[in-house]
Write a protein that holds these residues in place. Structure first.
Motif, PDB file in Angstrom:
ATOM      1  N   VAL A  89       0.851  -1.201   0.000  1.00 34.40           N
ATOM      2  CA  VAL A  89       0.000   0.000   0.000  1.00 34.40           C
ATOM      3  C   VAL A  89       0.882   1.245   0.000  1.00 34.40           C
ATOM      4  O   VAL A  89       0.642   2.185  -0.763  1.00 34.40           O
ATOM      5  N   GLU A  90       1.930   1.253   0.823  1.00 33.99           N
ATOM      6  CA  GLU A  90       2.842   2.406   0.878  1.00 33.99           C
ATOM      7  C   GLU A  90       3.523   2.624  -0.474  1.00 33.99           C
ATOM      8  O   GLU A  90       3.660   3.755  -0.929  1.00 33.99           O
ATOM      9  N   LYS A  91       3.951   1.532  -1.110  1.00 37.05           N
ATOM     10  CA  LYS A  91       4.623   1.639  -2.410  1.00 37.05           C
ATOM     11  C   LYS A  91       3.670   2.226  -3.456  1.00 37.05           C
ATOM     12  O   LYS A  91       4.056   3.109  -4.224  1.00 37.05           O
ATOM     13  N   PHE A  92       2.417   1.759  -3.476  1.00 39.67           N
ATOM     14  CA  PHE A  92       1.445   2.272  -4.443  1.00 39.67           C
ATOM     15  C   PHE A  92       1.148   3.750  -4.186  1.00 39.67           C
ATOM     16  O   PHE A  92       1.084   4.554  -5.120  1.00 39.67           O
ATOM     17  N   LEU A  93       0.956   4.113  -2.914  1.00 39.08           N
ATOM     18  CA  LEU A  93       0.667   5.511  -2.580  1.00 39.08           C
ATOM     19  C   LEU A  93       1.863   6.398  -2.913  1.00 39.08           C
ATOM     20  O   LEU A  93       1.694   7.512  -3.399  1.00 39.08           O
ATOM     21  N   ASP A  94       3.074   5.909  -2.651  1.00 39.87           N
ATOM     22  CA  ASP A  94       4.275   6.678  -2.965  1.00 39.87           C
ATOM     23  C   ASP A  94       4.421   6.865  -4.470  1.00 39.87           C
ATOM     24  O   ASP A  94       4.970   7.866  -4.923  1.00 39.87           O
ATOM     25  N   GLY A  95       3.908   5.920  -5.239  1.00 41.96           N
ATOM     26  CA  GLY A  95       3.929   6.033  -6.697  1.00 41.96           C
ATOM     27  C   GLY A  95       2.830   6.915  -7.255  1.00 41.96           C
ATOM     28  O   GLY A  95       2.734   7.121  -8.458  1.00 41.96           O
ATOM     29  N   GLY A  96       1.960   7.444  -6.385  1.00 40.63           N
ATOM     30  CA  GLY A  96       0.903   8.357  -6.826  1.00 40.63           C
ATOM     31  C   GLY A  96      -0.398   7.678  -7.190  1.00 40.63           C
ATOM     32  O   GLY A  96      -1.277   8.308  -7.771  1.00 40.63           O
TER      33      GLY A  96
END
Length: 192
Positions: A89-96
């Motif tokens: 989830v953090e990776k997806f959110l960090d990717g926008g």
């Protein structure tokens, strides 16, 4: 008529304008046919189309669409599995990208929706620095759904990723150029 450098030539007969275009090895392009008199310009039309195509491609490159990613988990998720889902989830959110977290209820678990809400709130607290809660937990049949939105836009995230990539390539090039180029004699052994 407008000249190749953008200067005003004035009113010119069509035959003269065509002759000027042929002499300058340029194209005569009608820019404003509705004007009185119609406005034409001397230009390299192929070059103009090429540059317009480049500008359009560059603007599409900087444009980014936000995608909604999905993470599914069960109510009785183990700690390490939860940590893996949280990192995703953090990776997806960090990717926008937006993230839709879905909890599946099975059998008797459906009688305890408050446990699903508690799990989703825990996820919201854990990923608060990367995104915000866009839609609060809601029951959707056998599932409970919550949507997270990223703090930064997709285009901004892509620009940061490109910058990190070019910085890494520059650093690798510096390391490669700093290596001494010594050759050993072991590679040129004698043949028997």
């Amino acid at each position: 008529m407008v000249g190749p450098a953008g200067e005003q030539v004035g009113e010119v007969r069509v035959e003269d304008a065509l002759r000027l275009a042929q002499e300058a090895d340029l194209d005569l392009v009608e820019v404003a046919p509705g004007a009185n008199p119609p406005v034409a310009r001397l230009m390299d039309y192929g070059k103009y189309k090429y540059e317009a195509n480049l500008k359009a491609r560059e603007s599409r490159k900087n444009q980014a669409n936000t995608v909604q990613k999905e993470i599914r988990m069960g109510l009785k998720i183990d700690t390490h599995d939860y940590d893996t889902k949280r990192r995703n989830v953090e990776k997806f959110l960090d990717g926008g990208d937006k993230v839709k977290v879905i909890i599946r209820f099975r059998g008797r678990e459906q009688a305890r929706p408050e446990r699903g809400v508690k799990l989703l709130q825990r996820m919201a607290e854990d990923v608060a620095e990367f995104g915000f809660v866009e839609s609060h937990p809601r029951q959707d049949g056998r599932n409970m759904v919550m949507v997270f939105g990223p703090h930064k836009k997709k285009a901004q995230a892509m620009a940061e990723a490109r910058k990190r990539k070019t910085d890494a390539e520059k650093a690798a090039a510096r390391v490669e150029s700093a290596k001494p180029s010594t050759e050993t004699g072991a590679e040129t052994g004698s043949e028997s």
